[in-house]
Design a protein around this motif. Sequence first.
Motif, short mmCIF file in Angstrom:
data_model
loop_
_atom_site.label_atom_id
_atom_site.label_comp_id
_atom_site.label_asym_id
_atom_site.label_seq_id
_atom_site.Cartn_x
_atom_site.Cartn_y
_atom_site.Cartn_z
N GLY A 198 33.85 26.98 45.42
CA GLY A 198 34.65 27.47 46.54
C GLY A 198 35.65 28.51 46.07
O GLY A 198 35.71 28.86 44.88
N ASP A 199 36.47 28.99 47.01
CA ASP A 199 37.45 30.02 46.64
C ASP A 199 38.56 29.43 45.77
O ASP A 199 39.02 30.08 44.83
CB ASP A 199 38.04 30.68 47.89
N GLY A 200 38.96 28.20 46.04
CA GLY A 200 39.99 27.58 45.20
C GLY A 200 39.48 27.44 43.78
O GLY A 200 40.17 27.79 42.81
N GLY A 201 38.26 26.95 43.64
CA GLY A 201 37.65 26.74 42.33
C GLY A 201 37.34 28.04 41.60
O GLY A 201 37.08 28.03 40.40
N ASP A 238 33.42 31.62 50.10
CA ASP A 238 34.85 31.76 50.37
C ASP A 238 35.16 31.36 51.82
O ASP A 238 34.84 32.09 52.75
CB ASP A 238 35.25 33.21 50.10
N ASN A 239 35.78 30.20 51.97
CA ASN A 239 36.24 29.79 53.30
C ASN A 239 37.75 29.96 53.42
O ASN A 239 38.38 29.46 54.34
CB ASN A 239 35.78 28.36 53.64
N GLU A 240 38.32 30.64 52.46
CA GLU A 240 39.71 31.10 52.48
C GLU A 240 40.77 30.00 52.46
O GLU A 240 41.87 30.19 52.97
CB GLU A 240 39.93 32.08 53.66
N ALA A 241 40.43 28.86 51.89
CA ALA A 241 41.43 27.80 51.64
C ALA A 241 40.76 26.64 50.92
O ALA A 241 39.54 26.62 50.76
CB ALA A 241 42.08 27.32 52.93
N TYR A 242 41.57 25.69 50.49
CA TYR A 242 41.05 24.45 49.90
C TYR A 242 40.70 23.53 51.07
O TYR A 242 41.55 22.81 51.58
CB TYR A 242 42.12 23.76 49.05
N MET A 243 39.44 23.58 51.48
CA MET A 243 39.06 22.86 52.70
C MET A 243 38.79 21.39 52.44
O MET A 243 39.16 20.53 53.24
CB MET A 243 37.85 23.52 53.33
N ASN A 244 38.15 21.11 51.32
CA ASN A 244 37.73 19.74 51.04
C ASN A 244 38.90 18.76 51.01
O ASN A 244 38.78 17.61 51.39
CB ASN A 244 37.00 19.73 49.68
#
Lengths: 308, 95
Positions: free
Chosen positions: A103-106, A131-137
């Motif tokens: 993800g984007d955070g990772g 990239d979903n533009e935040a830490y979604m999980n």
Amino acid sequence: MERGKTMKLSIPEEELVGSGHLACQGCGATLCMRYALKALGQNTILDIPACCWSVIDGPFPHTSVKVPLFHTAFETAACVASGIRAGLDVLGRGETNVVAWAGDGGTFDIGIQALSGATERNDNIIYICYDNEAYMNTGIQRSSATPYGAWTTTTPVKHFKKMPKKDLVRIMAAHRIPYTATASVGYPEDFIAKVKKAKEIQGTTFLHIFSPCPPGWKSQPEKSIQLARLAVSTCYFPVYEIENGEKYTVNKVIKKPRPVKEFLEQQGRFRHLTEEQVNGIQKNVIVSYNELLKKAGLDLEVHVEIKK
Amino acid sequence: MAKGKIIYKRAKDIPLNAMSVGSMLFNKTGAWRNVKPIIDYDNCIKCMICWKFCPDICIVIEDENPVIDYDYCKGCAVCVVECPKKCISLVEEGR
Ligand SMILES: Cc1ncc(C[n+]2csc(CCOP(=O)(O)OP(=O)(O)O)c2C)c(N)n1
Ligand code: SF4
Ligand code: SF4
Ligand code: SF4
Ligand SMILES: [Mg+2]
């Protein structure tokens, strides 16, 4: 599979992601994986650090993908891929694609050190960041890929994010990476072509994929693909590639951008923005896009009229 | 790969090396749905755009027709919005 003359599919038919996975309705990250594996094929090994995809895949001992998948620690997508690559090379399995999937955070935050290291060594891996533009999980916290203006739980409405999105593709280009590109789930044919291109390259390749997330963006699930396309047609997320850190190609040239407002207003995460702030975003989007066109050697400057 | 749900009854049955031995197909995500997409085949042009964008891989191609597998369709309605012929309608699920 043989098909009759009437039907022509624009993307490969083979499915390496199965139904029953745990993603939310309208999840862009799932489509990212579906398209990427269509391009990569069966001879692929994935490694996935903590992110939505660690959950989407399903709980042990079950999986949604038909290729081997290593679950790894949050910061290690790239170095685990480097290790798998080294092991496979010893076994003479150079043909197997090794894909770091994060993800984007990772990628933009905690994994950037490992990514930079692998890229500097030019390890033969494909790195794909959805990239979903935040830490979604973990429930929608800001990352350095969260754009200016967005609400997240750590940038609540009154303190919405004031920093712009990190330009990671440019950081990758500064490594003189053999190939880096952006793509969008709104344009699967372009995305798949880029994964196929990355697959053919010996060395590190990095793909940055725009991936709508209805719960995190407070958007309607049915709008996910529309939003992915609007991000491109407003120039909010341009689709382009860079070879050897130098040669820029804009794959979808937008001559008449749509107002970025059309993209922002469909997402609850931007609902609090004033007209002035939206106009500020509009201005920045166009400035960056014109810079990109220039780098690609295109004799074109775009405008969007800001209505007062 | 096993299709059903795998449950280890005793700790010693769990493989030492944690690895996936079954698919997620046991997880019938159709139960998540509160609206149901229905394809009107009279107007469908078989462009397969719905198939292409389904995040749940539950539109299958059967004899060149898109067929929705309701065991897994989560009712996201992406297919409804993307269909160029607007021939997928949504009905509320009654339960
Ligand atoms: C070292 C470490 N810190 C924090 C976490 C908790 N954690 C798990 S997933 C995640 C967010 C991942 O965000 P991103 O990479 O953007 O992927 P997404 O969930 O958005 O798909 C966090 C913070 C962790 N697993 N390990
Ligand atoms: S939170 Fe967003 S990225 Fe994660 S599974 Fe749900 S829709 Fe996909
Ligand atoms: S509603 Fe969503 S999950 Fe169901 S068939 Fe359409 S795209 Fe697939
Ligand atoms: S998108 Fe619509 S017209 Fe195209 S195949 Fe699907 S149902 Fe038929
Ligand atoms: Mg994320």
